[in-house]
Design a protein around this motif. Structure first.
Motif, PDB file in Angstrom:
ATOM      1  N   PHE A 190     -14.733  85.680 -72.521  1.00  0.00           N
ATOM      2  CA  PHE A 190     -14.742  84.347 -73.227  1.00  0.00           C
ATOM      3  C   PHE A 190     -15.872  83.569 -72.775  1.00  0.00           C
ATOM      4  N   ARG A 191     -17.003  83.771 -73.751  1.00  0.00           N
ATOM      5  CA  ARG A 191     -18.290  83.050 -73.206  1.00  0.00           C
ATOM      6  C   ARG A 191     -18.920  83.322 -72.126  1.00  0.00           C
ATOM      7  N   GLY A 192     -19.337  82.683 -70.961  1.00  0.00           N
ATOM      8  CA  GLY A 192     -19.711  83.231 -69.773  1.00  0.00           C
ATOM      9  C   GLY A 192     -18.875  83.289 -68.891  1.00  0.00           C
ATOM     10  N   TYR A 193     -17.748  83.923 -69.016  1.00  0.00           N
ATOM     11  CA  TYR A 193     -16.529  84.028 -68.445  1.00  0.00           C
ATOM     12  C   TYR A 193     -16.219  85.798 -68.811  1.00  0.00           C
ATOM     13  N   LYS A 194     -16.420  86.600 -67.800  1.00  0.00           N
ATOM     14  CA  LYS A 194     -15.862  88.082 -68.057  1.00  0.00           C
ATOM     15  C   LYS A 194     -14.466  88.132 -67.458  1.00  0.00           C
ATOM     16  N   ASP A 195     -14.156  87.678 -66.522  1.00  0.00           N
ATOM     17  CA  ASP A 195     -12.659  87.847 -66.184  1.00  0.00           C
ATOM     18  C   ASP A 195     -12.435  86.799 -65.210  1.00  0.00           C
ATOM     19  N   ILE A 196     -11.580  85.662 -65.419  1.00  0.00           N
ATOM     20  CA  ILE A 196     -11.429  84.466 -64.507  1.00  0.00           C
ATOM     21  C   ILE A 196      -9.820  84.064 -64.531  1.00  0.00           C
ATOM     22  N   TYR A 197      -9.387  83.728 -63.144  1.00  0.00           N
ATOM     23  CA  TYR A 197      -8.015  83.068 -63.242  1.00  0.00           C
ATOM     24  C   TYR A 197      -8.251  81.764 -62.535  1.00  0.00           C
ATOM     25  N   ILE A 198      -7.821  80.869 -63.189  1.00  0.00           N
ATOM     26  CA  ILE A 198      -7.886  79.294 -62.768  1.00  0.00           C
ATOM     27  C   ILE A 198      -6.520  78.811 -62.305  1.00  0.00           C
ATOM     28  N   HIS A 199      -6.101  78.637 -61.276  1.00  0.00           N
ATOM     29  CA  HIS A 199      -4.820  78.049 -60.707  1.00  0.00           C
ATOM     30  C   HIS A 199      -5.150  76.539 -60.984  1.00  0.00           C
ATOM     31  N   LEU A 200      -3.891  76.017 -61.366  1.00  0.00           N
ATOM     32  CA  LEU A 200      -4.054  74.504 -61.430  1.00  0.00           C
ATOM     33  C   LEU A 200      -3.050  74.017 -60.464  1.00  0.00           C
ATOM     34  N   GLN A 201      -3.428  72.891 -59.815  1.00  0.00           N
ATOM     35  CA  GLN A 201      -2.620  72.235 -58.730  1.00  0.00           C
ATOM     36  C   GLN A 201      -1.518  71.582 -59.446  1.00  0.00           C
ATOM     37  N   GLU A 202      -0.367  71.335 -58.991  1.00  0.00           N
ATOM     38  CA  GLU A 202       0.648  70.325 -59.790  1.00  0.00           C
ATOM     39  C   GLU A 202       0.485  69.094 -60.134  1.00  0.00           C
ATOM     40  N   GLY A 231     -18.531  70.661 -61.324  1.00  0.00           N
ATOM     41  CA  GLY A 231     -19.490  71.755 -61.350  1.00  0.00           C
ATOM     42  C   GLY A 231     -20.846  71.005 -61.808  1.00  0.00           C
ATOM     43  N   MET A 232     -21.747  71.834 -61.643  1.00  0.00           N
ATOM     44  CA  MET A 232     -23.214  71.478 -62.217  1.00  0.00           C
ATOM     45  C   MET A 232     -23.421  71.569 -63.825  1.00  0.00           C
ATOM     46  N   ASN A 233     -24.308  71.049 -64.253  1.00  0.00           N
ATOM     47  CA  ASN A 233     -24.414  71.050 -65.739  1.00  0.00           C
ATOM     48  C   ASN A 233     -24.520  72.575 -66.121  1.00  0.00           C
ATOM     49  N   ASP A 234     -23.927  72.831 -67.343  1.00  0.00           N
ATOM     50  CA  ASP A 234     -24.016  74.231 -67.931  1.00  0.00           C
ATOM     51  C   ASP A 234     -23.383  75.234 -67.129  1.00  0.00           C
ATOM     52  N   ILE A 235     -22.218  75.048 -66.454  1.00  0.00           N
ATOM     53  CA  ILE A 235     -21.526  75.869 -65.588  1.00  0.00           C
ATOM     54  C   ILE A 235     -20.373  76.695 -66.000  1.00  0.00           C
ATOM     55  N   GLY A 236     -19.788  75.619 -67.333  1.00  0.00           N
ATOM     56  CA  GLY A 236     -18.605  76.370 -67.778  1.00  0.00           C
ATOM     57  C   GLY A 236     -17.767  75.384 -67.988  1.00  0.00           C
ATOM     58  N   LYS A 237     -17.603  74.310 -67.268  1.00  0.00           N
ATOM     59  CA  LYS A 237     -16.358  73.216 -67.517  1.00  0.00           C
ATOM     60  C   LYS A 237     -15.754  72.906 -68.630  1.00  0.00           C
ATOM     61  N   SER A 238     -16.599  72.549 -69.717  1.00  0.00           N
ATOM     62  CA  SER A 238     -16.091  72.383 -71.132  1.00  0.00           C
ATOM     63  C   SER A 238     -15.504  73.766 -71.618  1.00  0.00           C
ATOM     64  N   THR A 239     -16.315  74.989 -71.175  1.00  0.00           N
ATOM     65  CA  THR A 239     -15.729  76.028 -71.819  1.00  0.00           C
ATOM     66  C   THR A 239     -14.073  76.229 -71.497  1.00  0.00           C
ATOM     67  N   ILE A 240     -13.909  75.861 -70.424  1.00  0.00           N
ATOM     68  CA  ILE A 240     -12.288  75.906 -69.924  1.00  0.00           C
ATOM     69  C   ILE A 240     -11.562  74.874 -70.687  1.00  0.00           C
ATOM     70  N   LEU A 241     -12.121  74.031 -70.952  1.00  0.00           N
ATOM     71  CA  LEU A 241     -11.312  72.765 -71.915  1.00  0.00           C
ATOM     72  C   LEU A 241     -11.232  73.385 -73.215  1.00  0.00           C
ATOM     73  N   GLU A 242     -12.180  73.664 -73.809  1.00  0.00           N
ATOM     74  CA  GLU A 242     -12.060  74.565 -75.254  1.00  0.00           C
ATOM     75  C   GLU A 242     -11.504  75.532 -75.583  1.00  0.00           C
ATOM     76  N   ALA A 243     -11.166  76.390 -74.340  1.00  0.00           N
ATOM     77  CA  ALA A 243     -10.667  77.493 -74.268  1.00  0.00           C
ATOM     78  C   ALA A 243      -8.728  77.010 -74.457  1.00  0.00           C
ATOM     79  N   LEU A 244      -8.489  75.839 -73.676  1.00  0.00           N
ATOM     80  CA  LEU A 244      -7.196  75.340 -73.873  1.00  0.00           C
ATOM     81  C   LEU A 244      -7.075  74.722 -75.146  1.00  0.00           C
ATOM     82  N   ASP A 245      -7.828  74.340 -75.886  1.00  0.00           N
ATOM     83  CA  ASP A 245      -7.806  73.681 -77.121  1.00  0.00           C
ATOM     84  C   ASP A 245      -7.590  74.982 -78.167  1.00  0.00           C
TER      85      ASP A 245
END
Length: 173
Positions: free
Chosen positions: A19-31, A38-52
């Protein structure tokens, strides 16, 4: 937290594949605390858009497209995958087959780590993108996987055969 009837499901992880800039990533969420830093254009919005996309599908603010396939995977793997992992309380039940309440662990609906994992896949090689949804389950090795593909009457016949064998073993003891 997400609620489905009486069940409380806590989102504890996100997996992105191709998905976009991510080949294969797991993001663990704290409770109790979530931040994406992160820096600009690193993929922060991509994670939120993936959830959307995952939760809102056709009503998502951002629609999934063939351009979302990770550019390094174009000729290798044409499938985009977004998965969400949820923790479920031990005594919570879910409804399957429209009215049958079950415990997810008893029905082998949890993955190997004990989480409820829902995976959505989009094959970008097809003319129209459509999500295919799966639940990743850990089935014990003692269960014949072919049992999952049998129809109800086939299962009844198998159960009758097994019951006959159990009764025969009982008489031998």
């Amino acid at each position: 937290m997400f609620y489905s009837g009486r069940i409380q499901m806590n989102l504890i992880g996100i997996k992105l594949k191709n998905f976009r800039g991510y080949k294969d990533i797991y993001i663990h969420l704290q409770e109790n605390l979530q931040m994406i830093v992160g820096m600009n254009d690193i993929g922060k919005s991509t994670i939120l858009e993936a959830l959307d996309i995952f939760f809102n599908d056709k009503n998502a603010t951002v629609k999934i497209s063939k351009d979302d396939l990770n550019i390094s995977m174009v000729d290798i793997d044409n499938v985009i995958e977004i998965a969400c992992l949820f923790s479920i309380e031990e005594m919570d039940t879910i409804v399957i087959d429209s009215s049958y309440r079950v415990f997810p662990r008893d029905e082998y609906l949890l993955n190997a780590e004990g989480y409820f994992e829902i995976i959505k896949k989009w094959d970008t090689s097809l003319s129209a993108l459509k999500a295919t949804t799966y639940i990743k389950c850990a089935i014990p090795s003692c269960i014949d996987v072919n049992i999952l593909t049998k129809k109800q009457n086939e299962l009844k016949a198998l159960l009758n055969t097994l019951w006959t064998i159990v009764k025969q073993m009982d008489t031998l003891l």
